[in-house]
Scaffold this motif. Structure first.
Motif, PDB file in Angstrom:
ATOM      1  N   TYR A  74      36.598  41.372  -6.385  1.00  0.00           N
ATOM      2  CA  TYR A  74      35.660  42.435  -6.725  1.00  0.00           C
ATOM      3  C   TYR A  74      36.042  43.761  -6.084  1.00  0.00           C
ATOM      4  O   TYR A  74      35.805  44.826  -6.640  1.00  0.00           O
ATOM      5  CB  TYR A  74      34.250  42.059  -6.260  1.00  0.00           C
ATOM      6  N   PHE A  75      36.624  43.694  -4.888  1.00  0.00           N
ATOM      7  CA  PHE A  75      36.863  44.914  -4.122  1.00  0.00           C
ATOM      8  C   PHE A  75      38.245  45.504  -4.369  1.00  0.00           C
ATOM      9  O   PHE A  75      38.718  46.337  -3.622  1.00  0.00           O
ATOM     10  CB  PHE A  75      36.679  44.647  -2.629  1.00  0.00           C
ATOM     11  N   GLY A  76      38.915  45.097  -5.429  1.00  0.00           N
ATOM     12  CA  GLY A  76      40.194  45.697  -5.789  1.00  0.00           C
ATOM     13  C   GLY A  76      41.348  44.725  -5.734  1.00  0.00           C
ATOM     14  O   GLY A  76      41.356  43.796  -4.928  1.00  0.00           O
ATOM     15  N   TYR A  77      42.316  44.932  -6.591  1.00  0.00           N
ATOM     16  CA  TYR A  77      43.438  44.014  -6.681  1.00  0.00           C
ATOM     17  C   TYR A  77      44.363  44.169  -5.480  1.00  0.00           C
ATOM     18  O   TYR A  77      44.611  45.277  -5.015  1.00  0.00           O
ATOM     19  CB  TYR A  77      44.216  44.260  -7.979  1.00  0.00           C
ATOM     20  N   TYR A  78      44.858  43.055  -4.975  1.00  0.00           N
ATOM     21  CA  TYR A  78      45.739  43.089  -3.808  1.00  0.00           C
ATOM     22  C   TYR A  78      47.100  43.718  -4.171  1.00  0.00           C
ATOM     23  O   TYR A  78      47.491  43.759  -5.336  1.00  0.00           O
ATOM     24  CB  TYR A  78      45.984  41.668  -3.290  1.00  0.00           C
ATOM     25  N   THR A  79      47.817  44.181  -3.158  1.00  0.00           N
ATOM     26  CA  THR A  79      49.191  44.626  -3.381  1.00  0.00           C
ATOM     27  C   THR A  79      50.185  43.650  -2.756  1.00  0.00           C
ATOM     28  O   THR A  79      51.307  43.516  -3.206  1.00  0.00           O
ATOM     29  CB  THR A  79      49.430  46.027  -2.796  1.00  0.00           C
ATOM     30  N   GLU A  80      49.748  42.987  -1.691  1.00  0.00           N
ATOM     31  CA  GLU A  80      50.563  41.953  -1.068  1.00  0.00           C
ATOM     32  C   GLU A  80      49.643  41.146  -0.147  1.00  0.00           C
ATOM     33  O   GLU A  80      48.524  41.563   0.148  1.00  0.00           O
ATOM     34  CB  GLU A  80      51.738  42.544  -0.305  1.00  0.00           C
ATOM     35  N   ARG A 432      55.814  48.766  -7.697  1.00  0.00           N
ATOM     36  CA  ARG A 432      56.768  47.692  -7.983  1.00  0.00           C
ATOM     37  C   ARG A 432      56.283  46.926  -9.201  1.00  0.00           C
ATOM     38  O   ARG A 432      55.179  46.383  -9.198  1.00  0.00           O
ATOM     39  CB  ARG A 432      56.901  46.757  -6.780  1.00  0.00           C
ATOM     40  N   SER A 433      57.072  46.850 -10.222  1.00  0.00           N
ATOM     41  CA  SER A 433      56.644  46.206 -11.466  1.00  0.00           C
ATOM     42  C   SER A 433      56.929  44.711 -11.493  1.00  0.00           C
ATOM     43  O   SER A 433      56.456  44.005 -12.370  1.00  0.00           O
ATOM     44  CB  SER A 433      57.334  46.877 -12.660  1.00  0.00           C
ATOM     45  N   GLU A 434      57.703  44.197 -10.527  1.00  0.00           N
ATOM     46  CA  GLU A 434      58.010  42.772 -10.504  1.00  0.00           C
ATOM     47  C   GLU A 434      56.791  41.971 -10.047  1.00  0.00           C
ATOM     48  O   GLU A 434      55.964  42.463  -9.290  1.00  0.00           O
ATOM     49  CB  GLU A 434      59.185  42.481  -9.565  1.00  0.00           C
ATOM     50  N   PRO A 435      56.668  40.724 -10.478  1.00  0.00           N
ATOM     51  CA  PRO A 435      55.493  39.919 -10.116  1.00  0.00           C
ATOM     52  C   PRO A 435      55.554  39.404  -8.687  1.00  0.00           C
ATOM     53  O   PRO A 435      56.601  39.414  -8.031  1.00  0.00           O
ATOM     54  CB  PRO A 435      55.553  38.755 -11.124  1.00  0.00           C
ATOM     55  N   ALA A 436      54.412  38.907  -8.219  1.00  0.00           N
ATOM     56  CA  ALA A 436      54.309  38.358  -6.866  1.00  0.00           C
ATOM     57  C   ALA A 436      55.176  37.114  -6.742  1.00  0.00           C
ATOM     58  O   ALA A 436      55.077  36.190  -7.543  1.00  0.00           O
ATOM     59  CB  ALA A 436      52.851  38.008  -6.564  1.00  0.00           C
ATOM     60  N   ALA A 437      56.032  37.076  -5.728  1.00  0.00           N
ATOM     61  CA  ALA A 437      56.974  35.970  -5.567  1.00  0.00           C
ATOM     62  C   ALA A 437      56.765  35.168  -4.292  1.00  0.00           C
ATOM     63  O   ALA A 437      57.258  34.052  -4.177  1.00  0.00           O
ATOM     64  CB  ALA A 437      58.410  36.496  -5.605  1.00  0.00           C
ATOM     65  N   ARG A 438      56.034  35.715  -3.324  1.00  0.00           N
ATOM     66  CA  ARG A 438      55.908  35.061  -2.021  1.00  0.00           C
ATOM     67  C   ARG A 438      54.817  35.747  -1.209  1.00  0.00           C
ATOM     68  O   ARG A 438      54.406  36.864  -1.521  1.00  0.00           O
ATOM     69  CB  ARG A 438      57.217  35.171  -1.239  1.00  0.00           C
ATOM     70  N   ALA A 439      54.378  35.088  -0.157  1.00  0.00           N
ATOM     71  CA  ALA A 439      53.568  35.755   0.851  1.00  0.00           C
ATOM     72  C   ALA A 439      54.508  36.382   1.876  1.00  0.00           C
ATOM     73  O   ALA A 439      55.612  35.884   2.110  1.00  0.00           O
ATOM     74  CB  ALA A 439      52.632  34.763   1.535  1.00  0.00           C
ATOM     75  N   LEU A 440      54.079  37.469   2.483  1.00  0.00           N
ATOM     76  CA  LEU A 440      54.843  38.072   3.572  1.00  0.00           C
ATOM     77  C   LEU A 440      54.583  37.283   4.857  1.00  0.00           C
ATOM     78  O   LEU A 440      53.524  36.688   5.035  1.00  0.00           O
ATOM     79  CB  LEU A 440      54.438  39.529   3.764  1.00  0.00           C
ATOM     80  N   TYR A 441      55.558  37.279   5.738  1.00  0.00           N
ATOM     81  CA  TYR A 441      55.364  36.588   7.008  1.00  0.00           C
ATOM     82  C   TYR A 441      54.288  37.309   7.827  1.00  0.00           C
ATOM     83  O   TYR A 441      54.214  38.542   7.813  1.00  0.00           O
ATOM     84  CB  TYR A 441      56.671  36.542   7.805  1.00  0.00           C
ATOM     85  N   PRO A 442      53.463  36.556   8.550  1.00  0.00           N
ATOM     86  CA  PRO A 442      52.419  37.187   9.369  1.00  0.00           C
ATOM     87  C   PRO A 442      53.005  38.169  10.377  1.00  0.00           C
ATOM     88  O   PRO A 442      54.084  37.933  10.930  1.00  0.00           O
ATOM     89  CB  PRO A 442      51.772  35.998  10.083  1.00  0.00           C
ATOM     90  N   VAL A 443      52.291  39.243  10.619  1.00  0.00           N
ATOM     91  CA  VAL A 443      52.740  40.242  11.586  1.00  0.00           C
ATOM     92  C   VAL A 443      52.900  39.609  12.962  1.00  0.00           C
ATOM     93  O   VAL A 443      53.830  39.931  13.711  1.00  0.00           O
ATOM     94  CB  VAL A 443      51.749  41.417  11.639  1.00  0.00           C
ATOM     95  N   SER A 444      52.010  38.698  13.297  1.00  0.00           N
ATOM     96  CA  SER A 444      52.095  38.040  14.599  1.00  0.00           C
ATOM     97  C   SER A 444      53.408  37.295  14.766  1.00  0.00           C
ATOM     98  O   SER A 444      54.001  37.272  15.853  1.00  0.00           O
ATOM     99  CB  SER A 444      50.927  37.062  14.772  1.00  0.00           C
ATOM    100  N   GLU A 445      53.896  36.695  13.702  1.00  0.00           N
ATOM    101  CA  GLU A 445      55.169  35.981  13.770  1.00  0.00           C
ATOM    102  C   GLU A 445      56.332  36.969  13.843  1.00  0.00           C
ATOM    103  O   GLU A 445      57.325  36.727  14.540  1.00  0.00           O
ATOM    104  CB  GLU A 445      55.321  35.065  12.554  1.00  0.00           C
TER     105      GLU A 445
END
Length: 469
Positions: A74-80, A432-445
């Motif tokens: 509801y609050f907007g589409y994610y970017t990553e 970026r027009s390419e589709p979602a391919a992965r999650a990014l690694y956590p900042v903590s890691e």
């Protein structure tokens, strides 16, 4: 006993205390007031790790289902996204606990527990690598002895998955055990045959992930299908109840009722069922989506303000968001659609039969009226006979696997092909027009283990090894 209720919430609360105290490369703090997992028996650890595995699938599917447009925010589409909590849960609550269980089961000469441990290790590793790609494995669980573990490649992790499943098969074949699982197995109630069916179903799933890389043949995969699930009774799912609520009910349905809107059905998902993309209206739509006082079903496309306003919600009356609905980690329907895809080229009759059985199994699970099932299956745009094609197989699999992480694996594996996923539109991810391919690694890691992680970091839209031809 797939609907075996959780015996008591106390078991879970105890289990969470136990696991949260475990040493791991992600958390080396010690709390002397907490009981260590090493001091707890197998009967307490198994329900704890089953609940944590279910929770991991729930968290992962929230992100994956946005990427596949099954749901939208509801609050907007994610970017990553990073799925930070799932990274911690995978190692602290799942894999670390399973390592402790492995030691205890070995000490007690409990082969059937070892078989279950190996299956759950494979399943949790699969979720980790399918989310982030490369990840710690060989050095992952050394605790304070190594808080900066090396990363293993996705290729090595997949080999470990298959090795674990093969080992599980050997453990489960042992005829006698003086220490068998029973009611602590909240999914199958200690039914080893169902665990065997699951391991073969999982082999078929993970083989399919690598099928286009030439590592397995359709015949290899169909052989595992034949040994896998035989009905909805085999579904690998954790049932919830009025005490331990389905997280979709507590986190989404109840939140929506109080005005704290989170997610709802995606426009693409709803359009697949309401006749907007295909000519047939699906009887599952009113069971899965609540349109309230509206006269039409419209899903949410937060990335496209030109679309009609959303009219559907995941309310407490919708099947997936009831308080006692299960989190489904693998289903009989999924296996039938794997069979349909693998049989398509050489045996279209078998492919069509499996495809129709996959639809039927899902409709039966949702308790669709028999006459409505028959009408839907008899529609010429559904039953294609020998003209069955991959587009229709994947369309029905997409619907039957609503809120399941595996849909994202399918879409990535098939390159989000619009000839297969008719009507699917990929939004712009910040240029970026390419589709979602992965999650990014956590900042903590990235902060904690940067030296080992740095060479494994990839762009959000860069395909994983498993999805490259």
């Amino acid at each position: 006993m797939k609907n075996l209720y959780i015996k008591t919430i106390v078991v879970f609360l105890l289990g969470q205390l136990l696991v949260s105290s475990c040493n791991d490369f992600l958390d080396v703090n010690k709390d002397p007031t907490k009981v260590k997992a090493e001091d707890v028996n197998l009967e307490a650890l198994l329900p704890t790790v089953l609940e944590a595995t279910s929770e991991s699938h729930y968290e992962a599917m929230n992100a994956a289902s946005c990427a596949t447009h099954q749901i939208d925010q509801y609050f907007g589409y994610y970017t990553e996204f990073t799925l930070t909590s799932n990274w911690s849960r995978a190692y602290l609550e799942c894999l670390n606990t399973l390592s402790v269980m492995e030691e205890k089961a070995t000490e007690k000469e409990a082969p059937h527990y070892l078989g279950i441990v190996r299956i759950l290790q494979a399943l949790n590793l699969g979720l980790v690598t399918d989310t982030w790609e490369d990840a710690p494995l060989a050095e992952a669980l050394a605790g304070s002895n190594n808080i900066t573990p090396a990363y293993d490649t996705q290729q090595k992790i997949y080999q470990a998955i298959f090795d674990y499943l093969s080992e599980a098969e050997e453990y489960l074949k042992v005829q006698e055990s003086t220490y068998p699982p029973d009611n602590d197995d909240m999914i199958y109630g200690g039914d080893l045959k169902k665990w065997e069916n699951l391991l073969h179903a999982l082999k078929a799933r993970y083989m399919l992930h690598l099928y286009h890389k030439g590592q397995f043949t359709a015949s290899d995969i169909l052989s595992e299908v034949d040994l896998g699930f035989t009905s909805n009774e085999d579904n690998f799912q954790l049932a919830y109840n009025e005490v331990n609520l389905n997280p979709l009910h507590s986190d989404v349905a109840l939140a929506n009722e109080t005005g704290n809107f989170t997610v709802t059905h995606g426009k693409y998902f709803v359009d697949l069922l309401n006749g907007a993309i295909y000519s047939v209206v699906d009887p599952r739509l009113p069971i899965i989506a609540d349109k309230g006082a509206s006269t039409e079903y419209h899903g949410l496309a937060s990335y496209d303000p030109s679309t009609p306003a959303s009219t559907t919600d995941l309310t407490r009356d919708t099947w997936y968001a009831k308080e006692n609905s299960p989190i489904i980690m693998m289903s009989y329907s999924e296996l039938k659609f794997i069979e349909a895809e693998m049989a398509l080229e050489t045996d279209p009759a078998r492919a069509n039969k499996a495809y129709l059985e996959g639809i039927t199994a899902h409709m039966n699970m949702l308790e669709v009226e028999g006459s409505e099932i028959e009408d839907y299956l008899n529609n010429p745009s559904v039953d294609l006979g020998l003209s069955i094609d991959l587009e229709h197989i994947m369309k029905e699999k997409y619907i039957a696997l609503f809120l399941n992480f595996e849909v994202w694996n399918d879409m990535r594996r098939l390159k989000y092909d619009p000839k297969i996923f008719r009507g699917f539109e990929e939004p712009d991810y910040g240029g970026r027009s390419e589709p979602a391919a992965r999650a990014l690694y956590p900042v903590s890691e990235q902060n904690r283990n940067a030296t080992n992680l740095s060479s494994h970091i990839r762009e959000f839209t860069q395909a994983m090894w498993k999805d490259l031809d």
